[in-house]
Design a protein around this motif. Structure first.
Motif, PDB file in Angstrom:
ATOM      1  N   ARG A 113     -25.403  38.130  64.807  1.00  0.00           N
ATOM      2  CA  ARG A 113     -24.119  37.745  64.617  1.00  0.00           C
ATOM      3  C   ARG A 113     -23.213  39.188  64.836  1.00  0.00           C
ATOM      4  O   ARG A 113     -23.458  39.879  63.915  1.00  0.00           O
ATOM      5  N   VAL A 114     -22.391  39.097  65.561  1.00  0.00           N
ATOM      6  CA  VAL A 114     -21.704  40.188  65.901  1.00  0.00           C
ATOM      7  C   VAL A 114     -20.020  39.954  65.482  1.00  0.00           C
ATOM      8  O   VAL A 114     -19.432  38.985  66.300  1.00  0.00           O
ATOM      9  N   LYS A 115     -19.322  40.625  65.045  1.00  0.00           N
ATOM     10  CA  LYS A 115     -17.750  40.345  65.008  1.00  0.00           C
ATOM     11  C   LYS A 115     -17.115  41.706  64.789  1.00  0.00           C
ATOM     12  O   LYS A 115     -17.490  42.739  64.122  1.00  0.00           O
ATOM     13  N   ARG A 116     -15.720  41.653  65.293  1.00  0.00           N
ATOM     14  CA  ARG A 116     -14.752  42.661  65.209  1.00  0.00           C
ATOM     15  C   ARG A 116     -13.953  42.706  63.980  1.00  0.00           C
ATOM     16  O   ARG A 116     -13.548  41.528  63.608  1.00  0.00           O
ATOM     17  N   PHE A 117     -13.649  43.599  63.188  1.00  0.00           N
ATOM     18  CA  PHE A 117     -12.644  43.762  62.264  1.00  0.00           C
ATOM     19  C   PHE A 117     -11.596  44.586  62.245  1.00  0.00           C
ATOM     20  O   PHE A 117     -11.830  45.727  62.764  1.00  0.00           O
TER      21      PHE A 117
ATOM     22  N   MET B 114     -13.928  48.107  55.752  1.00  0.00           N
ATOM     23  CA  MET B 114     -15.325  47.929  55.135  1.00  0.00           C
ATOM     24  C   MET B 114     -15.254  46.960  54.289  1.00  0.00           C
ATOM     25  O   MET B 114     -16.331  46.113  53.999  1.00  0.00           O
ATOM     26  N   LYS B 115     -14.209  46.689  53.300  1.00  0.00           N
ATOM     27  CA  LYS B 115     -14.329  45.647  52.452  1.00  0.00           C
ATOM     28  C   LYS B 115     -14.134  44.461  53.325  1.00  0.00           C
ATOM     29  O   LYS B 115     -14.922  43.716  52.644  1.00  0.00           O
ATOM     30  N   LEU B 116     -13.676  44.194  54.086  1.00  0.00           N
ATOM     31  CA  LEU B 116     -13.723  43.040  55.093  1.00  0.00           C
ATOM     32  C   LEU B 116     -14.811  42.646  55.664  1.00  0.00           C
ATOM     33  O   LEU B 116     -15.504  41.503  55.598  1.00  0.00           O
ATOM     34  N   VAL B 117     -15.609  43.703  56.110  1.00  0.00           N
ATOM     35  CA  VAL B 117     -16.976  43.444  56.375  1.00  0.00           C
ATOM     36  C   VAL B 117     -18.207  43.203  55.255  1.00  0.00           C
ATOM     37  O   VAL B 117     -18.805  41.917  55.534  1.00  0.00           O
ATOM     38  N   ARG B 118     -17.906  43.763  54.328  1.00  0.00           N
ATOM     39  CA  ARG B 118     -18.825  43.473  52.861  1.00  0.00           C
ATOM     40  C   ARG B 118     -18.491  41.887  52.564  1.00  0.00           C
ATOM     41  O   ARG B 118     -19.391  41.344  52.285  1.00  0.00           O
ATOM     42  N   ASP B 119     -16.994  41.607  52.572  1.00  0.00           N
ATOM     43  CA  ASP B 119     -16.886  40.216  52.022  1.00  0.00           C
ATOM     44  C   ASP B 119     -17.259  39.225  52.703  1.00  0.00           C
ATOM     45  O   ASP B 119     -17.537  38.069  52.416  1.00  0.00           O
ATOM     46  N   GLU B 120     -17.144  39.412  54.306  1.00  0.00           N
ATOM     47  CA  GLU B 120     -17.409  38.159  55.140  1.00  0.00           C
ATOM     48  C   GLU B 120     -18.988  38.160  55.624  1.00  0.00           C
ATOM     49  O   GLU B 120     -19.588  37.137  55.728  1.00  0.00           O
ATOM     50  N   MET B 121     -19.471  39.525  55.636  1.00  0.00           N
ATOM     51  CA  MET B 121     -20.898  39.381  56.481  1.00  0.00           C
ATOM     52  C   MET B 121     -22.038  40.006  55.419  1.00  0.00           C
ATOM     53  O   MET B 121     -23.125  40.028  55.729  1.00  0.00           O
TER      54      MET B 121
ATOM     55  N   ASP C  59     -25.855  43.807  53.897  1.00  0.00           N
ATOM     56  CA  ASP C  59     -26.876  43.939  54.773  1.00  0.00           C
ATOM     57  C   ASP C  59     -26.129  44.260  56.299  1.00  0.00           C
ATOM     58  O   ASP C  59     -27.008  44.381  57.300  1.00  0.00           O
ATOM     59  N   ALA C  60     -24.925  43.723  56.764  1.00  0.00           N
ATOM     60  CA  ALA C  60     -24.400  44.145  58.082  1.00  0.00           C
ATOM     61  C   ALA C  60     -24.447  45.536  58.321  1.00  0.00           C
ATOM     62  O   ALA C  60     -24.063  46.527  57.538  1.00  0.00           O
ATOM     63  N   SER C  61     -24.417  45.804  59.517  1.00  0.00           N
ATOM     64  CA  SER C  61     -24.660  47.396  60.132  1.00  0.00           C
ATOM     65  C   SER C  61     -23.448  47.534  61.214  1.00  0.00           C
ATOM     66  O   SER C  61     -22.985  46.744  61.591  1.00  0.00           O
ATOM     67  N   ILE C  62     -22.730  48.600  60.809  1.00  0.00           N
ATOM     68  CA  ILE C  62     -21.469  49.294  61.452  1.00  0.00           C
ATOM     69  C   ILE C  62     -21.940  49.681  62.927  1.00  0.00           C
ATOM     70  O   ILE C  62     -22.983  50.667  62.819  1.00  0.00           O
TER      71      ILE C  62
ATOM     72  N   LEU D 184     -13.424  48.215  63.652  1.00  0.00           N
ATOM     73  CA  LEU D 184     -14.966  48.133  63.392  1.00  0.00           C
ATOM     74  C   LEU D 184     -15.629  46.762  63.905  1.00  0.00           C
ATOM     75  O   LEU D 184     -15.410  45.883  63.841  1.00  0.00           O
ATOM     76  N   THR D 185     -16.927  47.215  64.548  1.00  0.00           N
ATOM     77  CA  THR D 185     -17.682  46.088  65.158  1.00  0.00           C
ATOM     78  C   THR D 185     -18.767  46.332  64.269  1.00  0.00           C
ATOM     79  O   THR D 185     -19.566  47.220  64.173  1.00  0.00           O
ATOM     80  N   ALA D 186     -19.136  45.105  63.590  1.00  0.00           N
ATOM     81  CA  ALA D 186     -20.311  44.929  62.552  1.00  0.00           C
ATOM     82  C   ALA D 186     -21.178  43.659  63.040  1.00  0.00           C
ATOM     83  O   ALA D 186     -21.004  42.763  63.954  1.00  0.00           O
ATOM     84  N   ALA D 187     -22.503  44.073  62.818  1.00  0.00           N
ATOM     85  CA  ALA D 187     -23.558  43.120  63.350  1.00  0.00           C
ATOM     86  C   ALA D 187     -24.556  42.765  62.132  1.00  0.00           C
ATOM     87  O   ALA D 187     -24.754  43.638  61.295  1.00  0.00           O
TER      88      ALA D 187
END
Length: 450
Positions: free
Chosen positions: A2-6, A15-22, A25-28, A40-43
């Protein structure tokens, strides 16, 4: 996978958006600066797929080439020229690329095209100056990209370290952590919070420690011992647009008239930039039965003050202009030229952020500020930012204005009353963990910068 841009205004928010949604364990996998903030692109459970079947010898050559590219980047970042390493076996590399391209690999096809274009380059070299310019442009672009990436990674690292530091304090020193939360929620700067907490380190009763903290805070706030308008003289109000200078001047004039009468006070305005600004002051003058004069091209401030030399109190209203406006510099220069004859008070809106308040102080400090007036207290969410600036810059608080009524909504600056008002604005609320993590990240950033 699962890959998504923030998108966010800064790295911490992203980073807070990434942690809250993914989740944690998500990787930047990518970050870059865009218009308006950070992307940010997180997977999640990311695994890079192999584009082509493995080719014998190709992986080894690709790995060596990647190592050389990374080494060259590191040298460029350090401002050095990459050392010449062992040459690549272009024949073997080209054959391997050709085989991979025939199998349909887009990556290999792109690399093969680059290799062919290098071989097809003309042997004749350009003049030395043109070659140096052509080489400098890509190098400068590469350095800019690297600096942006490093800055993003540094901000990310500071955010993570701030979270770890706050977590350690919260677990090992819960009493100190509770006091930290309250002080930060007041809106006080981090350095001031740390200084206040050092004074109650030995206390075990948290309620008593909090009361003592507030007492220390009240004593730290510089205030004017006597009321400025009772001392008389020339008082000029300066400050940014919308801070409430004209309304505050009306309150001061009405306050003086009620106590001493209207025959010994006069009003002056230097604001000829806003439409109808001096008309507002003339209306106030008619109501209070006091004279009003306008400083313009025909009448300088010095001439107007000489006209009112027999008045005990002269209140001067100034125009709120941008910091880069030459009219503002001329206005401040005219005030500074009068020296001790004019007492200048900085009008600060309590609704402004700390950085805005600090910028206002910096812009108007050239005219020897005697103190400040805090306005719009009734509209503010916290009072700590303005109090923190007054403490840090040793800027005495003369008055506190908390409404539009003239002259009722104006009170003298008193330390314990200002602290009581600041505590009343926040009630029993405390700062959240993420806010505290950001505060500790800011402390780490300041320590690194110093």
């Amino acid at each position: 996978m699962r890959v998504k841009r923030f998108f966010a205004a800064d790295m911490r928010s992203a980073m807070k958006l990434v942690r809250d949604e993914m989740g944690a364990d998500a990787s930047i996998i990518a970050n870059r600066r865009v218009a308006g903030g950070i992307e940010l692109t997180a997977a999640l459970d990311y695994e890079a797929p192999r584009l082509t079947p493995p080719t014998p010898g190709l992986d080894t050559e690709l790995k060596k080439t990647q190592e050389r590219i990374l080494s060259a980047r590191a040298s460029l970042q350090a401002g050095e020229t990459p050392a010449a390493g062992p040459s690549v076996n272009r024949q073997l590399f080209g054959d391997s690329m050709r085989q991979a391209a025939e199998r349909g690999s887009p990556v290999a096809r792109e690399l093969l095209d680059r290799l062919n274009s290098e071989r097809a380059a003309p042997a004749a070299e350009a003049p030395a100056g043109a070659a140096a310019s052509a080489a400098a442009a890509p190098a400068a672009d590469s350095l800019d990209v690297m600096r942006a990436e490093i800055a993003g990674l540094r901000e990310l690292l500071e955010s993570q370290l701030g979270s770890l530091a706050w977590g350690k304090v919260n677990q090992q020193q819960p009493r100190q952590a509770s006091l930290w939360r309250r002080l930060v929620h007041l809106g006080l700067p981090a350095d001031l919070c740390r200084s206040l907490l050092s004074k109650v380190e030995e206390m075990t009763d948290i309620r008593q420690a909090w009361r003592l903290l507030l007492a220390h805070l009240a004593q730290s706030i510089p205030v004017m011992r006597s009321e400025p308008i009772d001392q008389g003289g020339v008082i000029a109000l300066v400050g940014p647009t919308g801070a409430g200078k004209t309304t505050t001047l009306g309150k001061l004039a009405a306050r003086y008239v009620l106590k001493h009468g209207s025959e010994h006070v006069a009003l002056v305005t230097m604001d000829t930039f806003r439409i109808g600004a001096h008309e507002q002051l003339r209306t106030l003058g008619r109501i209070l039965n006091v004279p009003v004069r306008v400083v313009d091209e025909q009448h300088s401030l010095q001439d107007v003050l000489d006209e009112f030399a027999n008045k005990r109190l002269v209140l001067v209203d100034t125009a709120g202009l941008q910091a880069q406006d030459p009219q503002l510099r001329g206005q401040l220069k005219e005030l500074a030229a009068l020296g001790d004859r004019v007492s200048t008070l900085l009008v600060l809106a309590a609704t402004s952020q700390y950085r805005v308040l600090k910028a206002a102080w910096h812009n108007y400090s050239s005219c020897a500020l005697a103190g400040c007036i805090l306005t719009k207290v009734d509209e503010a969410g916290s009072l700590g930012e303005a109090l923190g600036l007054a403490i840090e810059q040793r800027l005495p608080v003369a008055y506190m204005a908390d409404g539009q009524r003239i002259p009722d909504d104006l009170a003298r600056g008193v330390g314990h009353q200002l602290v009581s008002r600041a505590v009343g604005l926040i009630g029993n609320e405390v700062a959240e963990d993420q806010t505290m993590a950001d505060v500790f990240a800011g402390i780490l950033h300041a320590q690194r910068a110093s």
